[in-house]
Design a protein around this motif. Structure first.
Motif, PDB file in Angstrom:
ATOM      1  N   UNK A  42      11.973   9.000   6.651  1.00  0.00           N
ATOM      2  CA  UNK A  42      11.424   9.710   5.487  1.00  0.00           C
ATOM      3  C   UNK A  42      11.604   8.857   4.238  1.00  0.00           C
ATOM      4  N   UNK A  43      12.759   8.241   4.092  1.00  0.00           N
ATOM      5  CA  UNK A  43      13.030   7.383   2.931  1.00  0.00           C
ATOM      6  C   UNK A  43      12.058   6.192   2.901  1.00  0.00           C
ATOM      7  N   UNK A  44      11.879   5.566   4.042  1.00  0.00           N
ATOM      8  CA  UNK A  44      10.960   4.429   4.129  1.00  0.00           C
ATOM      9  C   UNK A  44       9.528   4.874   3.847  1.00  0.00           C
ATOM     10  N   UNK A  45       9.161   6.043   4.360  1.00  0.00           N
ATOM     11  CA  UNK A  45       7.821   6.575   4.102  1.00  0.00           C
ATOM     12  C   UNK A  45       7.591   6.780   2.609  1.00  0.00           C
ATOM     13  N   UNK A  46       8.590   7.328   1.912  1.00  0.00           N
ATOM     14  CA  UNK A  46       8.460   7.535   0.457  1.00  0.00           C
ATOM     15  C   UNK A  46       8.300   6.195  -0.261  1.00  0.00           C
ATOM     16  N   UNK A  47       9.073   5.192   0.145  1.00  0.00           N
ATOM     17  CA  UNK A  47       8.958   3.872  -0.487  1.00  0.00           C
ATOM     18  C   UNK A  47       7.582   3.265  -0.235  1.00  0.00           C
ATOM     19  N   UNK A  48       7.082   3.413   0.983  1.00  0.00           N
ATOM     20  CA  UNK A  48       5.753   2.897   1.289  1.00  0.00           C
ATOM     21  C   UNK A  48       4.679   3.622   0.491  1.00  0.00           C
ATOM     22  N   UNK A  49       4.836   4.931   0.322  1.00  0.00           N
ATOM     23  CA  UNK A  49       3.866   5.686  -0.466  1.00  0.00           C
ATOM     24  C   UNK A  49       3.879   5.236  -1.922  1.00  0.00           C
ATOM     25  N   UNK A  50       5.091   4.992  -2.481  1.00  0.00           N
ATOM     26  CA  UNK A  50       5.187   4.497  -3.856  1.00  0.00           C
ATOM     27  C   UNK A  50       4.543   3.116  -3.974  1.00  0.00           C
ATOM     28  N   UNK A  51       4.840   2.262  -3.008  1.00  0.00           N
ATOM     29  CA  UNK A  51       4.260   0.925  -3.013  1.00  0.00           C
ATOM     30  C   UNK A  51       2.750   0.996  -2.897  1.00  0.00           C
ATOM     31  N   UNK A  52       2.264   1.854  -2.041  1.00  0.00           N
ATOM     32  CA  UNK A  52       0.826   2.015  -1.859  1.00  0.00           C
ATOM     33  C   UNK A  52       0.177   2.485  -3.160  1.00  0.00           C
ATOM     34  N   UNK A  53       0.801   3.437  -3.835  1.00  0.00           N
ATOM     35  CA  UNK A  53       0.285   3.943  -5.114  1.00  0.00           C
ATOM     36  C   UNK A  53       0.257   2.833  -6.161  1.00  0.00           C
ATOM     37  N   UNK A  54       1.326   2.038  -6.229  1.00  0.00           N
ATOM     38  CA  UNK A  54       1.385   0.929  -7.182  1.00  0.00           C
ATOM     39  C   UNK A  54       0.284  -0.087  -6.894  1.00  0.00           C
ATOM     40  N   UNK A  55       0.114  -0.420  -5.632  1.00  0.00           N
ATOM     41  CA  UNK A  55      -0.935  -1.373  -5.266  1.00  0.00           C
ATOM     42  C   UNK A  55      -2.319  -0.811  -5.555  1.00  0.00           C
ATOM     43  N   UNK A  56      -2.504   0.486  -5.346  1.00  0.00           N
ATOM     44  CA  UNK A  56      -3.793   1.104  -5.628  1.00  0.00           C
ATOM     45  C   UNK A  56      -4.096   1.019  -7.116  1.00  0.00           C
ATOM     46  N   UNK A  57      -3.091   1.301  -7.954  1.00  0.00           N
ATOM     47  CA  UNK A  57      -3.291   1.212  -9.405  1.00  0.00           C
ATOM     48  C   UNK A  57      -3.595  -0.221  -9.830  1.00  0.00           C
ATOM     49  N   UNK A  58      -2.845  -1.173  -9.279  1.00  0.00           N
ATOM     50  CA  UNK A  58      -3.088  -2.580  -9.619  1.00  0.00           C
ATOM     51  C   UNK A  58      -4.484  -2.994  -9.190  1.00  0.00           C
ATOM     52  N   UNK A  59      -4.904  -2.558  -8.024  1.00  0.00           N
ATOM     53  CA  UNK A  59      -6.240  -2.883  -7.528  1.00  0.00           C
ATOM     54  C   UNK A  59      -7.310  -2.296  -8.434  1.00  0.00           C
ATOM     55  N   UNK A  60      -7.115  -1.070  -8.883  1.00  0.00           N
ATOM     56  CA  UNK A  60      -8.078  -0.427  -9.781  1.00  0.00           C
ATOM     57  C   UNK A  60      -8.164  -1.184 -11.100  1.00  0.00           C
ATOM     58  N   UNK A  61      -7.022  -1.567 -11.639  1.00  0.00           N
ATOM     59  CA  UNK A  61      -6.998  -2.326 -12.887  1.00  0.00           C
ATOM     60  C   UNK A  61      -7.691  -3.672 -12.718  1.00  0.00           C
TER      61      UNK A  61
END
Length: 133
Positions: A42-61
């Protein structure tokens, strides 16, 4: 439905060897260890979700900035092409004027060529020599 009844009968009439194997497998798995594994996942999943969100924002920018820069590059390319065409036209007219002057005033043109020898039109510019040459 008859199959389900048969499955239940199979489980009810389990052999002692099957019961022993099931009991042994249950003893191998510690519920505390399983809980730790689940918490870690669960902890790793949360970290991956945060990383995915950060990468999505960077990609959008990056996408927005790319679109803006791409438009600027297109404008600059058009400007450079226009400048190239203008320079080609200017040099063509200069060559034509040189031919006219040479035909109309051959002596004056020859005298000017002695003082100043222009580079050949076909010759490409050579890069400046470095101090180590």
């Amino acid at each position: 439905m008859a199959e389900k009844v048969q499955e239940n009968e199979v489980f009810k009439t389990a052999t002692p060897a099957a019961e022993a194997t099931t009991h042994y497998l249950n003893e191998l798995t510690n519920s505390r260890d399983l809980q730790e594994v689940i918490e870690t996942q669960v902890s790793i999943l949360k970290r991956f979700e945060k990383t995915n969100e950060t990468l999505w924002r960077a990609n959008s920018l990056c996408e927005v900035r790319y679109e803006a820069i791409h438009g600027d590059f297109r404008k600059h390319i058009a400007t450079l092409v226009e400048a190239k065409n203008s320079l080609e036209s200017i040099f063509k007219r200069i060559r034509m004027l040189k031919r006219v002057v040479k035909a109309k005033y051959p002596e004056a043109y020859a005298a000017c060529e002695v003082v100043y020898t222009p580079p050949d039109d076909d010759e490409e510019e050579r890069p400046a020599s470095s101090p180590t040459d």
